[in-house]
Motif scaffolding. Sequence first.
Motif, short mmCIF file in Angstrom:
data_model
loop_
_atom_site.label_atom_id
_atom_site.label_comp_id
_atom_site.label_asym_id
_atom_site.label_seq_id
_atom_site.Cartn_x
_atom_site.Cartn_y
_atom_site.Cartn_z
N PHE A 1 34.82 32.50 38.93
CA PHE A 1 35.50 33.63 38.47
C PHE A 1 34.28 34.25 37.46
CE2 PHE A 1 37.20 35.72 35.03
CZ PHE A 1 38.21 36.39 35.57
N MET A 2 33.39 33.30 36.78
CA MET A 2 32.56 33.89 35.41
C MET A 2 30.89 34.60 36.53
SD MET A 2 33.50 32.91 32.85
CE MET A 2 35.08 31.54 32.29
N LEU A 3 31.10 33.77 37.97
CA LEU A 3 29.83 34.82 38.08
C LEU A 3 30.05 36.20 37.99
CD1 LEU A 3 28.84 31.93 41.11
CD2 LEU A 3 27.17 32.80 38.82
N PHE A 4 31.01 35.84 38.95
CA PHE A 4 32.10 37.36 39.39
C PHE A 4 32.17 38.73 37.98
CE2 PHE A 4 33.85 36.21 43.06
CZ PHE A 4 33.50 37.13 44.26
N LEU A 5 32.58 37.92 37.13
CA LEU A 5 32.67 38.57 35.44
C LEU A 5 31.22 38.85 35.12
CD1 LEU A 5 35.07 37.08 32.58
CD2 LEU A 5 34.51 39.07 33.85
N LEU A 6 29.64 38.21 35.43
CA LEU A 6 28.31 38.68 35.16
C LEU A 6 28.30 39.36 36.09
CD1 LEU A 6 27.31 34.78 34.38
CD2 LEU A 6 27.18 36.97 33.00
N GLY A 7 28.72 39.49 37.46
CA GLY A 7 28.21 39.98 38.43
C GLY A 7 28.50 42.06 38.24
N PHE A 8 29.90 42.08 37.42
CA PHE A 8 29.90 43.55 36.89
C PHE A 8 30.17 43.72 35.81
CE2 PHE A 8 33.04 42.03 40.44
CZ PHE A 8 32.82 42.71 41.35
N MET A 9 28.61 43.44 35.11
CA MET A 9 28.04 43.74 33.97
C MET A 9 28.38 45.06 33.85
SD MET A 9 24.73 41.73 32.93
CE MET A 9 24.50 40.23 33.41
N LYS A 10 28.15 45.91 34.94
CA LYS A 10 28.93 47.63 34.79
C LYS A 10 30.06 47.90 33.98
CE LYS A 10 26.45 49.22 38.95
NZ LYS A 10 25.99 48.66 40.24
N ALA A 11 31.14 46.36 33.65
CA ALA A 11 31.82 47.18 33.14
C ALA A 11 31.83 47.14 31.34
CB ALA A 11 33.00 46.65 33.34
N ALA A 12 30.24 47.11 31.43
CA ALA A 12 29.78 46.59 29.82
C ALA A 12 30.64 45.49 28.72
CB ALA A 12 29.53 48.29 29.24
N TRP A 13 31.19 44.93 29.58
CA TRP A 13 31.37 44.11 27.99
C TRP A 13 30.28 43.20 27.41
CZ3 TRP A 13 30.11 38.49 29.30
CH2 TRP A 13 30.55 38.32 31.29
N MET A 14 30.95 42.98 26.08
CA MET A 14 30.17 42.57 25.48
C MET A 14 30.06 40.67 25.37
SD MET A 14 30.61 43.96 21.94
CE MET A 14 30.12 45.85 21.21
#
Lengths: 501, 140
Positions: free
Chosen positions: A217-230
Amino acid sequence: MIAEVESLTPVIAILCPAIASILIVLFGKWPNIREGWTMLAGIIQFLIVISMVPVILDGNIITCTFFTAFPNVEFGFSVDAFGLVFAITSSFLWILVSSYSIGYMRSLHEHAQTRYYFCFAWAIFGAVGIALSGNLLTMFVFYEILTVSTYPLVAHDQTPEALFAGRKYLAYLLTSGVFFLAALIITYHISGTTDFVNGGIPNLAAEASRAVLVVLFMLFLLGFMKAAWMPFHSWLPTAMAAPTPVSALLHAVAVVKAGVFGIIRVVCYIFGVDLMHALGLGLVLISIAIFTIIVANLFALAQDNLKKRLAYSTINQLSLVIFGVALLTPEGIEGAMIHIPFHAFMKITLFMCAGAIMVASGKRNISDMAGIGRVMPVTLITFTIGALGMCALPPTAGYLSHHLLVHGCEEAGGAISYFPYILLIAAILDVMYFFPIIYIAFFKKPEGGSKLKEAPLFMLVPIVITATCSIIFYFYPDLFYMSDLVETAMTSLNIGGGMHP
Amino acid sequence: MILIDEPLMFAFVAFWLIWMAIFKTPPGQWLIRLCEGPLMTFARYIDFHVMKLAAFFVWISTNPVAALRIKGKEVKLKVEQPSITPEKAAEYERDLEEIHKMQPQREPMVRLNIGTALLLILVFIALYLLAMFMGRWLAP
């Protein structure tokens, strides 16, 4: 029972901008024809996308498979209700931004306009491809196409600042793509599929341990850096070096929305709400979202450059979408899904207003905009509508999605039922940085005599349309079938109520 | 249906408008000063380190062997420096400079090459394997 309808319609819809890009290059020396192709492709694509709605609202999905890349992994499209929400939003706003671009690029006598329209078409190709992807592999391919095609747009000015912004943009988003690829491979290794399944891939929980799933899940989150989360957000304010139409469509609609769209896909269609709940990942996601919401709002307060302030506001609003899906409750997820088109319409209005002000007056900083509302009333009234939406105030679409997110918190119960106060703080901070702009524009006396007038009609018409849509959504959320599609998506997800993240 | 936070939100909007009508300046100036000062400094700090991380990946991927030798030399120098003579330390420094020339440090994130991408994939597959082994190890 969901029926699969085999059709080439999704491919035709996606190919529209790709074909247009060739015509744009061929007719590069004739600006009117070149831009005519852009507009025409946008209109045709929108009509094709909207033509798929009745089939989807009947509870079906439209599929189109090209080839089998690996066992159980096909490269192809699968159109469902949620994907269609993003596709309709992107394709409709492409038409408006094309018109806006004509006014903007011609007024500022921008260089390399053919390259600009060519890359723009490929960016929409990528965005609609992401929306209609049937699995992670197809999504990944279009995700990378979107990243690469938007680089020339960000670096369009070719100034050292723009080139740096482009490099930073590429570095963040390509790195993010690598994480996405790693997550894709691991998902395939664990479950033997990468398809989006309503309620999540069934054997994912059984085949992997808790620790592996958390890492995935963490990899997915990092994969969606387009969401510009901090803290992986700084590419977005830097990318504001791009021309305003690019900031408007790509950084309020296509690129950033692809990020949050991906996160919703992973939460609801890869992991599934039950597994997210069992792993306690909802709380992790909520924590990231809340941190981003508050800090992005505080950063926005410190910006004098209008586009940068809007960029931080975008970061905040994207995290509202993440927050909604992280609640793992029906109304929270519904709020997150509906906030994607609602925010797109409101934020694009704001960005286009910023561009119109720049074209008409050359002003970029808020402190220089004293009294500008008196000479550019249409632009600043539409800006006010967009700003009200960001502050979740009626009568705008933002109020509705805020409403759903608050209900989502109440539905989650427990400590989460106090989270509406966090949303309240976020909305108050929004008021604190949007209302001063309105005050300065309408009530402060302009310095010196001003002979300013409104931006060209090509720019003004799209702004008025998006602002009007932002209000219409408040009274009639089913405009463009948005609420119906979100409801269909929620029905197919079949999520029970009252869950805690 | 009136939501829990709505009256408070409308109250704040009313407060903001009244404040502006009276004082002609937005409320919460202290908050804006805090955001412009320490918070933006913090933001730049975070951004700098995220960029440095990306630059580090780029630097290593250009020539991983040279990168490992440089890092090894740097660590050796740091460990031995307190106990060696200044002449020896200067010699180490010269060696280090020579090796650094093999792998010049570019401006952060000039390009992200295929090597970087592969390296990142390897790092995360390693992370995955680690997590898998840990998961099995921790399993009852």
